[in-house]
Design an enzyme around this catalytic site. Structure first.
Site: not given
Ligand code: DQA
Length: 137
Positions: A9-10, A17, A22, A71, A74, A95, A97, A104
């Site tokens: 998501p997002n 964003r 990011y 990835n 959230a 995985e 990120h 964080r």
């Molecule tokens: C994320 C880190 C997560 O905590 C966050 O909710 C994201 C992006 C990252 O790529 O740094 O949406 O996965």
């Protein structure tokens, strides 16, 4: 070799964003550069904001593809379902990120993905996807 990048998501909003966290590159542009760089790899990209769709995609590719770069955004921190899906499939998962989730908020320090991942890349920006890809080659 068939590799899929799955973003949660997002992450469709990358480039727009929270750019200080990011970055300002869109994932579509970055993905094109990966496809060019790894022209000999069958590289697929999938993004969804919906937990069940991410689980369906893991099931769909998880017995057929050679690698999954995930990835879960959230959902990493909340989804028992995604954690179980990774346990249920055969394809290895790396995985990723973009940000360093460990410097964080505390709630980002827990991952339902990590215990079942083959490896984890955290905090390298978009380059983490490239490094994950290299780990499969
Ligand atoms: C994320 C880190 C997560 O905590 C966050 O909710 C994201 C992006 C990252 O790529 O740094 O949406 O996965």
């Amino acid at each position: 070799m068939k590799i899929i990048i799955i973003n949660g998501p997002n992450l469709n909003l990358l480039g727009k964003r929270e750019t200080t966290i990011y970055g300002d590159a869109s994932f579509e542009d970055y993905f094109k550069s990966l496809q060019k760089k790894y022209a000999n790899v069958e590289l697929v990209y999938y993004q969804s904001n919906i937990e069940g769709e991410l689980i369906d995609k893991l099931h769909e590719v998880g017995f057929d593809f050679d690698g999954i770069i995930l990835n879960a955004a959230a959902y990493t921190h909340t989804s028992v379902g995604i954690g179980d899906a990774i346990k249920a499939i055969e394809t290895p998962v790396v995985e990723v990120h973009i940000s360093n989730v460990y410097n964080r908020e505390e709630f980002r320090h827990h991952s339902y993905v990590s215990p079942n991942a083959n490896g984890i890349l955290v905090g390298f920006g978009l380059k983490g996807y490239d490094l994950a890809l290299q780990s499969f080659l």
